[in-house]
Write an enzyme that holds these catalytic residues in place. Sequence first.
Site, PDB file in Angstrom:
ATOM      1  N   HIS A  95       1.018   6.608   3.255  1.00  0.00           N
ATOM      2  CA  HIS A  95       0.053   7.702   2.914  1.00  0.00           C
ATOM      3  C   HIS A  95       0.362   8.467   4.220  1.00  0.00           C
ATOM      4  O   HIS A  95       1.258   8.464   5.103  1.00  0.00           O
ATOM      5  CB  HIS A  95      -1.462   6.990   3.188  1.00  0.00           C
ATOM      6  CG  HIS A  95      -1.744   6.164   4.300  1.00  0.00           C
ATOM      7  ND1 HIS A  95      -2.082   6.757   5.367  1.00  0.00           N
ATOM      8  CD2 HIS A  95      -1.591   4.803   4.361  1.00  0.00           C
ATOM      9  CE1 HIS A  95      -2.154   5.634   6.345  1.00  0.00           C
ATOM     10  NE2 HIS A  95      -2.095   4.653   5.784  1.00  0.00           N
ATOM     11  N   LYS A 141       1.019  -1.131  -0.051  1.00  0.00           N
ATOM     12  CA  LYS A 141       0.025   0.015  -0.044  1.00  0.00           C
ATOM     13  C   LYS A 141       0.815   1.158  -0.042  1.00  0.00           C
ATOM     14  O   LYS A 141       2.117   1.129   0.518  1.00  0.00           O
ATOM     15  CB  LYS A 141      -0.806   0.008   1.179  1.00  0.00           C
ATOM     16  CG  LYS A 141      -2.128  -0.937   0.982  1.00  0.00           C
ATOM     17  CD  LYS A 141      -2.702  -0.841   2.309  1.00  0.00           C
ATOM     18  CE  LYS A 141      -3.967  -2.025   2.643  1.00  0.00           C
ATOM     19  NZ  LYS A 141      -4.831  -2.031   3.663  1.00  0.00           N
ATOM     20  N   HIS A 174       0.807   7.557   8.093  1.00  0.00           N
ATOM     21  CA  HIS A 174       1.976   7.409   8.394  1.00  0.00           C
ATOM     22  C   HIS A 174       3.045   8.231   8.678  1.00  0.00           C
ATOM     23  O   HIS A 174       4.139   8.144   9.169  1.00  0.00           O
ATOM     24  CB  HIS A 174       2.582   6.022   7.653  1.00  0.00           C
ATOM     25  CG  HIS A 174       1.860   4.973   7.531  1.00  0.00           C
ATOM     26  ND1 HIS A 174       1.110   4.595   6.663  1.00  0.00           N
ATOM     27  CD2 HIS A 174       1.644   3.914   8.675  1.00  0.00           C
ATOM     28  CE1 HIS A 174       0.417   3.557   6.571  1.00  0.00           C
ATOM     29  NE2 HIS A 174       1.032   3.119   7.993  1.00  0.00           N
TER      30      HIS A 174
END
Length: 732
Positions: free
Chosen positions: A297, A294, A300
């Site tokens: 984003h 993933k 984080h």
Amino acid sequence: MDLTVSTTSIPFNVLVILVLGQLQSSVKLVGGISTSLKVNDQTTFHDDATISRFLLRLGHLLDEQQTSNQREASLVDALLLKDVSVASALVQQKQHAFLLSDNIGLVDYLAWSVLVNSQQQQDYVASVQATNVIQDVLTLQKTVTEDCAAATVASELAPIPGSDPTLNPLDVFRVRIANQLAKVTDIDPAVIYKAIDIPRQLDHGDFALALPRLRVKGNPVQLAKEWAAAFTPVDDYILGATAIGPFLNYRINTRLLIKHTIEMASQRVENYGSNTSGTGKKAIVEFSSPNIAKPFHAGHLRSTIIGSFIRNVYVANGWDVIAMNYLGDWGKQYGLLAVGFARHGDEEKLRQDAIKHLYDVYVQINHDAENEPTIHDEARAYFKKMEDGDEDALALWRRFRDLSIAKYQEVYGRLNIEFDVYSGESQVSRGMEEAMAMLESSGLLQESQGAKVIDLEKYKLGFSVVQKSDGTTLYITRDIGAAKERYEKFKFDKMIYVVAAQQDLHLKQLFKTLELMGFDWADRVEHVNFGMVQGMSTRKGTVVFLEDILDEAQEVMHDQMRKNEAKYAEIPEPLRVADEIGISGVKIQDNSARRVKNYEFDRNRMFSFEGDTGPYIQYAHARLCSIERKSGLQVNLNANTDLLTEEGALNIMRTVAQYPDLVKSLMNAYEPCNVVTYAFNLSHEISAVFDALWVRGAEPEVADARLLMYWCARVTLGNAMRLLGLRPLERM
């Protein structure tokens, strides 16, 4: 024998007899408050005359039994009483060059000892003083006085736990204050040291001591007056003490503050501010920890930036630190991703941008599953193959994991962040099995609707589910196993989880469970939480990817830089510089608020060169570098810092001197905003004097001193920036 002589009222008669009798080798001589002679454990003489008579006999200087010596003996007795009028009268009435004959002797030396500090019979005093004996006496006096002064200063600098005058310029003064006041009050110097503050307003003193913090009996206002009156300077460091209400305020020699600060900064450079308090201790800091496959984003971002900051703080305080990235790389969602890749995967897109493609696949398969519920059954079946060790299933999972880590490392490198260990949920197997066995044998587990739980209600932590009814484990089970494996491998003294405040309950349950399981290291784990970033979105869509934020920041900064064509032409790598400025804007906005507070993401403020922003700090550092380049001078570490007399110069050096204090204090609350505030303050102090304290055109010695001051400010500002994870720029 031990002979102590008063250094405030030197007993010259005693020293004369020591020299004449050549007794220095048999008598241990030290300076002190009062004069005394300790002959053995039972006998101590305190009177000058008594001590002198004892030493006369010891040195065989006068045999009083012989009739020929009785005149000399009577004069010696009179002179040992140190009566100036008697001594002066004897000299006035003398019939020879000296008191007993034309030859100088004991009586003359003693007469000198009485008259030397008076204004009487100065010709006689000068003639006696010219002799080798009296010159030896004066040398002995000087040695004793200097040794005593050195011993006094040493006692003022007696080590205090938690202080380090060799690394912290402010401790040079605080240790002196604490030890000196301890002698007057009998309070532990360590207690006094901890209570010494730098006042916000320096009108009344450079250091302030609030007496109520010492928790002593008595009226603090009255005690402050008494203790201020008892202050006596022993050297040039602490100049005075005054009482204002319950506060004891101290004035220091700021010239020496500047001198010590510059010495420490120039000796340690990029290590200035750090200390050795954590030497021999090991810490694990777990932070960032995204889910593989993933995109990285915005969610984080805070864990990554704050975690890296905490790592840097522990390193600066002398700890051995392991930066750990605990990846979310296991579970049914990876079965779902595998099913999705079989349907929508594209090898070419995977090669071009693996993370973005896998994210798109994950979104698409979740969309498919809304209409085809059986997809979730396929995902569970695939994950079961992974758990059973099916090599084909694991090979695809490893490929996704490796591609993800490679991409994350690229982003981390851009952010100036490194990890020592990439771990993950998938790697916790043995520890988890052992943890479950321990939980079973400890009696902590209870059955609840087929699941296994730990009842933590009496600790107000609810129930913690460690195994579902279908036999699968949960996050807390893996976290227990991971903690156990980490301690066995690293034997940490501290392990910190940098995780958002939403996980407060989970981590409290974890820590309480570790304690109930009997791990003696359970009190060494700590959760550092933080609030959320609100209002984040990108121009490119609703999903907030960190790279989009960084790319936008770089673009804005690059456009801003190109507005000044002359400066832009001097920058070797403008895109790299623009990226660093943009990242500084992102990090400083994130670090400007208290950790636990949510904050509003503000593009305009983040990307601005005006006001207190990341670009402003970078500009302050680059401007200091420019002063060094344009001065045409080499930094002279031996410049005369006494020439830094302006208030602006003192303000800069006071702020530089406070940096080691800041680094030490960060261990208490891990607040990056304190470093941000410090960096802004130092930048403001520097900016305030740029136009007044110039280097080019100043007198050579003044130019050297100012350049050294600016250099120390640059070194310190750069250290603060590196603590925040920034790369200080030399041009922008």
